[in-house]
Motif scaffolding. Structure first.
Motif, PDB file in Angstrom:
ATOM      1  N   LEU A 184      -9.190-108.919 -16.165  1.00  0.00           N
ATOM      2  CA  LEU A 184     -10.077-107.766 -16.350  1.00  0.00           C
ATOM      3  C   LEU A 184      -9.350-106.468 -16.011  1.00  0.00           C
ATOM      4  CD1 LEU A 184     -13.389-109.202 -14.846  1.00  0.00           C
ATOM      5  CD2 LEU A 184     -12.919-108.711 -17.259  1.00  0.00           C
ATOM      6  N   LEU A 185      -8.503-106.500 -14.981  1.00  0.00           N
ATOM      7  CA  LEU A 185      -7.718-105.320 -14.620  1.00  0.00           C
ATOM      8  C   LEU A 185      -6.736-104.971 -15.742  1.00  0.00           C
ATOM      9  CD1 LEU A 185      -7.022-103.203 -12.487  1.00  0.00           C
ATOM     10  CD2 LEU A 185      -5.429-104.837 -11.466  1.00  0.00           C
ATOM     11  N   ALA A 186      -6.154-105.996 -16.362  1.00  0.00           N
ATOM     12  CA  ALA A 186      -5.263-105.748 -17.499  1.00  0.00           C
ATOM     13  C   ALA A 186      -6.009-105.050 -18.629  1.00  0.00           C
ATOM     14  CB  ALA A 186      -4.677-107.074 -17.996  1.00  0.00           C
ATOM     15  N   SER A 187      -7.257-105.482 -18.885  1.00  0.00           N
ATOM     16  CA  SER A 187      -8.064-104.859 -19.938  1.00  0.00           C
ATOM     17  C   SER A 187      -8.410-103.419 -19.594  1.00  0.00           C
ATOM     18  CB  SER A 187      -9.352-105.662 -20.143  1.00  0.00           C
ATOM     19  OG  SER A 187      -9.053-106.990 -20.508  1.00  0.00           O
ATOM     20  N   LEU A 188      -8.576-103.136 -18.316  1.00  0.00           N
ATOM     21  CA  LEU A 188      -8.867-101.775 -17.877  1.00  0.00           C
ATOM     22  C   LEU A 188      -7.671-100.850 -18.091  1.00  0.00           C
ATOM     23  CD1 LEU A 188     -10.569 -99.638 -16.376  1.00  0.00           C
ATOM     24  CD2 LEU A 188      -9.775-100.656 -14.222  1.00  0.00           C
ATOM     25  N   CYS A 189      -6.454-101.402 -18.024  1.00  0.00           N
ATOM     26  CA  CYS A 189      -5.250-100.581 -18.196  1.00  0.00           C
ATOM     27  C   CYS A 189      -5.205 -99.917 -19.566  1.00  0.00           C
ATOM     28  CB  CYS A 189      -3.991-101.431 -18.015  1.00  0.00           C
ATOM     29  SG  CYS A 189      -3.655-101.953 -16.318  1.00  0.00           S
ATOM     30  N   TYR A 190      -5.684-100.624 -20.598  1.00  0.00           N
ATOM     31  CA  TYR A 190      -5.563-100.094 -21.955  1.00  0.00           C
ATOM     32  C   TYR A 190      -6.317 -98.784 -22.163  1.00  0.00           C
ATOM     33  CZ  TYR A 190      -3.340-104.483 -23.312  1.00  0.00           C
ATOM     34  OH  TYR A 190      -2.483-105.537 -23.422  1.00  0.00           O
ATOM     35  N   PRO A 191      -7.621 -98.717 -21.852  1.00  0.00           N
ATOM     36  CA  PRO A 191      -8.299 -97.427 -22.059  1.00  0.00           C
ATOM     37  C   PRO A 191      -7.755 -96.312 -21.182  1.00  0.00           C
ATOM     38  CG  PRO A 191      -9.749 -98.995 -20.946  1.00  0.00           C
ATOM     39  CD  PRO A 191      -8.567 -99.771 -21.441  1.00  0.00           C
TER      40      PRO A 191
END
Length: 318
Positions: A184-191
């Motif tokens: 989930l933290l990895a997904s947060l990095c993108y935006p």
């Protein structure tokens, strides 16, 4: 997604950038866009399986390093054929260094670490939460993204989908909290990365391929340094994990981005970014059929709810 890996507003973690138009071949010389769309969906959907196989023989930082290295190699080859130059200017390279950290180095490493303890299918579903994070952040950081009831409803629906995937009603039993949190933290990095890119690199001269190729070069240097500090050099190079890392970089981070740029140019970003909604479906199917991962009813149901919420969070375009 990747995302990967650099595009414009963050719908897909594996991006589509807009700084400059892409030079494309005549339509008759290319595959139909629907076929390219399907190929792109499959490539990015299989990325999570490739990460899983890669971590069987290599440390997560090494998997991420191989991914950006072979991705950079693929895009630099395209630049060489087109006779395009890498971007210039110290300021541009400073911003590319930050973008590389947020869009490549950090999320690629986090996804690789997460898949040490969670199924590739769950990592693919966590990746689909990126638009939800993007909507929440854009309300704060980007004045042009106005909150609406529809978008708030999408955010709430997406959050409900995440809880469904994780089995909240049974106390999250059977779910590795650390691995899921890393994904989930990895997904947060993108935006976060795309907000930074829109503020600093949106008007930078150069094609998307040149900017992304440079960004992947910087990420390669970052991960080479991190890998040297925290991992030992591999003593062997098993066939399937090695091929998986090469494919993850050359196809999932190099060729896939090049294909997405062409789709954005031909059919527009809204339709091209719909690929995001196919990634978790393909990732789950690949994990179950090829890796023998378990699938409970709440995983596909929750994933569908997450994707519905993500769709609602996207601003309507004329």
């Amino acid at each position: 997604m990747s995302a990967p890996a650099t595009p414009s507003p963050p719908l897909s973690p594996t991006p589509t950038r807009t700084p400059a138009p892409v030079t494309t071949a005549p339509a008759a010389a290319r595959l139909d866009w629907r076929l390219r769309f399907a190929i792109l969906s499959v490539i990015w959907g299989f990325s999570f399986l490739l990460i899983k196989v890669g971590t069987e023989a290599y440390a997560p930082f090494q998997v991420a390093l191989g991914r950006v290295f072979f991705g950079a190699l693929a895009l630099l080859t395209v630049l060489l054929v087109r006779r395009e130059r890498l971007p210039r200017g110290r300021r541009t390279w400073v911003h590319l260094t930050v973008a590389a950290l947020l869009l490549n180095t950090a999320p690629f490493s986090l996804f690789a670490y997460s898949e040490l303890s969670i199924p590739s299918s769950l990592a693919g579903i966590c990746n689909a939460t990126s638009p939800l994070w993007g909507m929440a952040l854009s309300l704060i950081a980007l004045s042009e993204d106005r909150p609406t009831r529809r978008r708030f409803a999408g955010l709430g629906l997406g959050f409900l989908g995440v809880l469904t995937v994780l089995g909240a009603w049974q106390g999250f039993s059977g779910v590795d909290a650390k691995g899921t949190a890393l994904a989930l933290l990895a997904s947060l990095c993108y935006p976060i990365g795309w907000i930074y890119v829109r503020r600093t690199l949106a008007s930078t001269p150069g094609s998307p391929v040149a900017l992304t190729g440079a960004q992947l070069m910087v990420s390669t240097l970052q991960l080479a340094a991190v890998s040297a500090l925290f991992t030992s050099a591999p003593t062997s190079f098993p066939l399937w994990p090695t091929l998986s890392v090469i494919a993850l970089g050359a196809l999932g981070t190099g060729l896939a981005l090049q294909m997405q740029y062409g789709l954005v140019t031909e059919i527009g970003p809204t339709t091209a970014q719909m690929v995001t909604y196919f990634i978790p479906v393909i990732a789950t199917t690949a994990g179950v059929l090829l890796l023998g991962e378990e699938l409970h009813w709440n995983t596909p149901v929750g994933a569908a709810v997450v994707l519905a919420g993500a769709a609602l969070t996207q601003p309507r375009r004329r």
